[in-house]
Design an enzyme around this catalytic site. Structure first.
Site, mmCIF file in Angstrom:
data_model
loop_
_atom_site.group_PDB
_atom_site.id
_atom_site.type_symbol
_atom_site.label_atom_id
_atom_site.label_comp_id
_atom_site.label_asym_id
_atom_site.label_seq_id
_atom_site.Cartn_x
_atom_site.Cartn_y
_atom_site.Cartn_z
ATOM 1 N N GLU A 1 0.828 -1.206 0.000
ATOM 2 C CA GLU A 1 0.000 0.000 0.000
ATOM 3 C C GLU A 1 0.864 1.258 0.000
ATOM 4 O O GLU A 1 1.924 1.285 0.615
ATOM 5 C CB GLU A 1 -0.888 0.037 1.246
ATOM 6 C CG GLU A 1 -1.891 -1.083 1.336
ATOM 7 C CD GLU A 1 -2.664 -1.044 2.645
ATOM 8 O OE1 GLU A 1 -2.417 -0.127 3.455
ATOM 9 O OE2 GLU A 1 -3.500 -1.927 2.860
ATOM 10 N N CYS B 1 -3.320 1.716 8.105
ATOM 11 C CA CYS B 1 -2.226 0.923 7.552
ATOM 12 C C CYS B 1 -2.585 -0.554 7.464
ATOM 13 O O CYS B 1 -2.910 -1.189 8.455
ATOM 14 C CB CYS B 1 -0.989 1.109 8.428
ATOM 15 S SG CYS B 1 0.472 0.320 7.758
#
Length: 364
Positions: free
Chosen positions: A107, A351
């Site tokens: 990511e 996250c």
């Protein structure tokens, strides 16, 4: 540049046939050219193609000879990240799920601020630190990223910003993984993006965050680079911090503070403490007082983080009123503190959330 010595130290590095051309620092590119019978000044041309013109292939480097282009192609890969998912928040935050050349996903997040565009980069595929509030740890650690794969995250976002004549002005190393567990590649990444010949992002516009890998904090204190330094604290006492962050059992609060004091003595730089607020766990006024007592003699700033809910974890958000009370108590006790503005709460921006969701889809 990944050397045999680095591979020996870092067993989680990938073993690709060709390493990324973006993994070379400017000085390493110069030396590599000399070692291969080429002129040193070509490094400046190559970096201009890579980082200013942002070409996608070595063949586009038209002011290099065909011979040199072929040598480069024989030795290096132009790392490309495939965008699997791109989510855009109402506040302008964009979250990318990128696929790497070996099929793993990572990511990267673009956050828009009044003062510029900030990119949050990932340093590992997964994580083994095991913070109990973080989705990044759910699948464990798969491997470390090459410096070039970290650089490519910034470049891919920059290419997207090129369409609107914007630029990446800040970098935070707070994505998936523990940067200090991929220390050599992280440092190469920092030196590459900070270089005048590369993206030229000022050191004071770059922040690296660690969960508290103490040996690397001592190493980082010796580095000749003025990068901003943040520590994920989340608890001022061992009982709470160990519950939230198992790494604390290996490197407890006292040892962590000792390392941070050493860092400040060596660098004379401020430290930011990241403090996520978890309802009923570490968000009461007594916890604020414990925190203030712990850090009162340090040159520091506390970044209070209203946590994003992770479905796989059972922590709940602290009510807004309690967050403001916590901040007010810290300030009353002489601690510099701010509340982080929530961004991307509508797009899996915590996250590891997006990657975890895609992994669930893949395994159904």
């Amino acid at each position: 540049m990944i050397t045999a010595e680095k591979k020996k130290r870092n067993k989680f590095l990938p073993n690709f046939e060709k390493q990324s051309i973006y993994s070379l620092r400017y000085d390493e590119m110069q030396q590599w050219l000399i070692d291969h019978g080429q002129q040193k000044f070509r490094a400046k041309q190559i970096f201009e193609w890579l980082y200013q013109k942002r070409v996608n292939t070595i063949d586009e480097m038209t002011n290099l000879s065909k011979e040199l282009r072929q040598i480069l192609k024989d030795h290096f890969a132009m790392t490309t990240l495939t965008t699997v998912v791109k989510q855009e928040s109402k506040d302008g935050t964009i979250k990318f799920l990128f696929e790497l050349q070996d099929g793993y996903t990572i990511e990267t997040v673009l956050m828009r601020h009044e003062y510029g565009n900030s990119v949050c980069v990932t340093t590992q595929v997964g994580c083994r630190i095991g913070c109990t509030f973080c989705a990044s740890t759910l699948g464990g650690l798969k491997r470390n990223l090459e410096a070039g794969e970290i650089v490519s995250q910034v470049l891919t976002v920059q290419k997207a910003l090129d369409e609107t004549n914007e630029r990446v002005s800040q970098i935070v190393i707070m994505g998936i993984g523990e940067p200090f567990e991929n220390y050599d590649e992280m440092m190469d990444f920092l030196r590459i993006v900070n270089d005048d010949n590369s993206l030229n992002i000022g050191a004071r516009h770059i922040t690296v965050s660690t969960s508290g890998i103490i040996p690397r904090i001592y190493d980082f204190a010796e580095e000749d680079i003025q990068i901003n330094f943040a520590v994920s604290l989340h608890g001022a006492k061992d009982e709470i911090r160990s519950r939230l962050m198992p790494i604390n059992r290996a490197y407890n609060v006292d040892k962590l503070m000792e390392a941070i004091r050493y860092y400040q003595e060596k660098t004379n730089r401020r430290v930011t403490f990241e403090y996520g607020l978890f309802g009923g766990v570490n968000d009461q006024l007594e916890h604020a007082r414990d925190l203030a007592h712990l850090i009162k003699n340090l040159n520091c700033h506390v970044n209070l983080i209203p946590v994003n809910h992770v479905p796989e974890r059972n922590y709940v958000k602290t009510p807004k009123d309690d967050i403001f009370k916590f901040e007010k108590e810290l300030k009353r006790l002489g601690i510099n503190a701010t509340i982080r503005r929530e961004q991307g709460s509508d797009i899996d921006a915590a996250c590891g959330q997006l990657r975890a969701k895609e992994r669930q889809v893949e395994t159904r």
